[in-house]
Scaffold this motif. Structure first.
Motif, PDB file in Angstrom:
ATOM      1  N   THR A  20     102.333 -14.991 -84.371  1.00  0.00           N
ATOM      2  CA  THR A  20     101.345 -16.044 -84.147  1.00  0.00           C
ATOM      3  C   THR A  20     101.306 -16.460 -82.683  1.00  0.00           C
ATOM      4  N   LEU A  21     102.484 -16.579 -82.059  1.00  0.00           N
ATOM      5  CA  LEU A  21     102.540 -16.936 -80.636  1.00  0.00           C
ATOM      6  C   LEU A  21     101.926 -15.859 -79.757  1.00  0.00           C
ATOM      7  N   VAL A  22     102.235 -14.595 -80.048  1.00  0.00           N
ATOM      8  CA  VAL A  22     101.664 -13.494 -79.274  1.00  0.00           C
ATOM      9  C   VAL A  22     100.146 -13.479 -79.445  1.00  0.00           C
ATOM     10  N   THR A  23      99.687 -13.732 -80.654  1.00  0.00           N
ATOM     11  CA  THR A  23      98.244 -13.768 -80.917  1.00  0.00           C
ATOM     12  C   THR A  23      97.574 -14.888 -80.135  1.00  0.00           C
ATOM     13  N   TRP A  24      98.120 -16.086 -80.247  1.00  0.00           N
ATOM     14  CA  TRP A  24      97.518 -17.258 -79.596  1.00  0.00           C
ATOM     15  C   TRP A  24      97.581 -17.156 -78.072  1.00  0.00           C
ATOM     16  N   SER A  25      98.579 -16.455 -77.563  1.00  0.00           N
ATOM     17  CA  SER A  25      98.747 -16.319 -76.108  1.00  0.00           C
ATOM     18  C   SER A  25      97.801 -15.295 -75.503  1.00  0.00           C
ATOM     19  N   GLY A  26      97.075 -14.573 -76.347  1.00  0.00           N
ATOM     20  CA  GLY A  26      96.126 -13.582 -75.838  1.00  0.00           C
ATOM     21  C   GLY A  26      94.835 -14.230 -75.373  1.00  0.00           C
ATOM     22  N   ILE A  27      94.911 -14.951 -74.277  1.00  0.00           N
ATOM     23  CA  ILE A  27      93.773 -15.713 -73.762  1.00  0.00           C
ATOM     24  C   ILE A  27      92.829 -14.805 -72.975  1.00  0.00           C
ATOM     25  N   ARG A  28      91.530 -14.984 -73.204  1.00  0.00           N
ATOM     26  CA  ARG A  28      90.536 -14.243 -72.422  1.00  0.00           C
ATOM     27  C   ARG A  28      90.301 -14.982 -71.109  1.00  0.00           C
ATOM     28  N   GLY A  29      90.242 -14.236 -70.026  1.00  0.00           N
ATOM     29  CA  GLY A  29      90.103 -14.884 -68.732  1.00  0.00           C
ATOM     30  C   GLY A  29      89.441 -14.006 -67.695  1.00  0.00           C
ATOM     31  N   THR A  30      90.174 -13.729 -66.629  1.00  0.00           N
ATOM     32  CA  THR A  30      89.610 -13.072 -65.459  1.00  0.00           C
ATOM     33  C   THR A  30      88.959 -11.740 -65.765  1.00  0.00           C
ATOM     34  N   MET A  31      89.666 -10.838 -66.457  1.00  0.00           N
ATOM     35  CA  MET A  31      89.105  -9.512 -66.705  1.00  0.00           C
ATOM     36  C   MET A  31      87.865  -9.588 -67.578  1.00  0.00           C
ATOM     37  N   SER A  32      87.852 -10.461 -68.565  1.00  0.00           N
ATOM     38  CA  SER A  32      86.659 -10.611 -69.406  1.00  0.00           C
ATOM     39  C   SER A  32      85.457 -11.050 -68.575  1.00  0.00           C
ATOM     40  N   VAL A  33      85.675 -11.969 -67.641  1.00  0.00           N
ATOM     41  CA  VAL A  33      84.583 -12.434 -66.778  1.00  0.00           C
ATOM     42  C   VAL A  33      84.114 -11.310 -65.861  1.00  0.00           C
ATOM     43  N   VAL A  34      85.049 -10.516 -65.341  1.00  0.00           N
ATOM     44  CA  VAL A  34      84.686  -9.365 -64.503  1.00  0.00           C
ATOM     45  C   VAL A  34      83.790  -8.405 -65.277  1.00  0.00           C
TER      46      VAL A  34
END
Length: 395
Positions: A337-351
């Motif tokens: 659950t922690l590994v799942t929740w820590s998978g935040i979308r950020g810089t690469m998704s915006v790129v």
């Protein structure tokens, strides 16, 4: 973006980092991102234009290098199997499942094709932990979870770029999808990038001994971080994986030198300043850019896609660990659950989103709005929730 705007953004970033007293509760990048959204309503900042080239060519190499260089070689050796599995097979499987979900649920309502749905999924699969790793290490008793999250995020960026590039070509009808050529291209781009980075990282680890001047050693690390990225891109292999491999290799080699502390002190003194500097500007301009792509009418579908992405990621992670005897016992549902929740979308998704916008010239507005919305929810909800979730699961 003018010099005065850059200086003002840096000052805002400096202020936020300086005033931050509870980083374990509220990640600074999230605060910067939300401030950026607020700044987008001020006319002075509305002239700032964010392009894929700015993020990909200027910000990404340095941030990837810092992350890879700091990553513990011992942690990599201990968790190499699960990290490699999650960032390659796990990422592709997540993208396929999320893509099919988006097509089945959203396809008829939003006129979404299967390729368009898979393209959305490829954009939303790379993870960007930023300060989440430090929060996990301080809030959780299990440091291996933070190591897996950090390692996965470094490598899956490269995997996602390859997947996105192939799907974008199909979406824009530049070429058709063929499975075997895709596998061949994937292996060439990813393995080629990794091998190139290992070679250059090893070379720089030896070249750094030529001089004992700290300034020149720092200069050499800058050349490595940006040089290997652009050389790899020029050769048609993954610049992301090349930079990550080079940073890891350099750190690995320094672990076997008698002057490790001397070299690490030199590089750390410089990169410890560069990282918050880049993060300050990056997350502020991401927030400024975000407001132009959010669509109020799609929020119901955005929330559904966001929730589905978390559930699918949890299922994939829980399933993947069954292939590793150690992780089958060590990574229970709480850690998963922690590994799942820590998978935040950020810089690469915006790129990737900016790349899609540039290639489609307005014909993919729905895809952009959906993805930007999910990235917004991920950055805010997951970032702010990681500390209380870690504490709750620990009890």
């Amino acid at each position: 973006m003018t010099i005065s705007q850059v200086i003002l953004l840096l000052f805002i970033g400096f202020t936020v980092f300086t005033l931050d007293k509870k980083q374990k509760n509220i990640p600074v990048p999230t605060v910067l991102f939300l401030l950026g959204i607020g700044l987008s309503f001020i006319p002075y900042f509305q002239t700032i234009e964010v392009t894929k080239e700015v993020l990909y060519d200027i910000f990404l190499p340095a941030l990837l290098f810092v992350s890879a260089y700091r990553f513990s070689p011992d942690a990599l050796r201990a968790h190499a199997g699960i990290i490699a599995a999650l960032s390659t097979v796990g990422l592709v499987l997540t993208a396929v499942l999320l893509g099919f979900f988006a097509f089945v649920v959203l396809g008829s309502v939003l006129s979404l094709t299967l390729i368009g749905a898979l393209l959305i999924a490829s954009i939303l699969t790379p993870t960007d932990p930023v300060s989440v790793v430090s929060i996990l290490k301080s809030a959780s008793d299990d440091e291996k979870v933070a190591d897996v999250v950090d390692g996965e995020s470094m490598i899956n960026d490269g995997t996602s770029v390859v997947l996105f590039t192939v799907l974008l070509g199909v979406y824009t009808q530049e070429h058709s999808f063929e499975f075997l050529p895709f596998i061949g291209e994937f292996l060439y781009v990813s393995l080629g990038g990794a091998l190139l980075g290992i070679l250059f990282g090893w070379g720089v680890s030896k070249a750094v001994h030529v001089t004992h001047h700290k300034e020149f050693q720092v200069m050499l690390s800058i050349v490595l971080a940006y040089g290997i990225f652009h050389i790899a891109e020029h050769l048609g292999v993954s610049g992301v994986l090349s930079t990550v491999a080079a940073g890891i290799m350099l750190s690995w080699e320094f672990n076997h030198t008698n002057k490790e502390d001397h070299y690490r002190e030199s590089l750390a003194g410089f990169w410890d300043v560069v990282e918050p500097t880049l993060l300050s500007i990056l997350f502020l301009i991401m927030g400024i850019e975000m407001t132009d792509h959010l669509s109020v009418g799609l929020w119901g579908w955005i929330v559904l896609l966001f929730v589905a992405s978390l559930i699918i990621r949890f299922i994939v992670i829980s399933g993947m660990v069954q292939f590793f005897p150690f992780w089958r016992n060590a990574l229970g549902w709480k850690s998963a659950t922690l590994v799942t929740w820590s998978g935040i979308r950020g810089t690469m998704s915006v790129v990737l989103l900016l790349s899609l916008e540039a290639e489609t010239s307005g014909s993919a507005d729905t895809l952009l709005a959906l993805c930007f919305g999910v990235v917004f929810l991920s950055l805010v909800i997951q970032s702010l929730g990681i500390y209380p979730l870690s504490q709750r699961l620990k009890s």
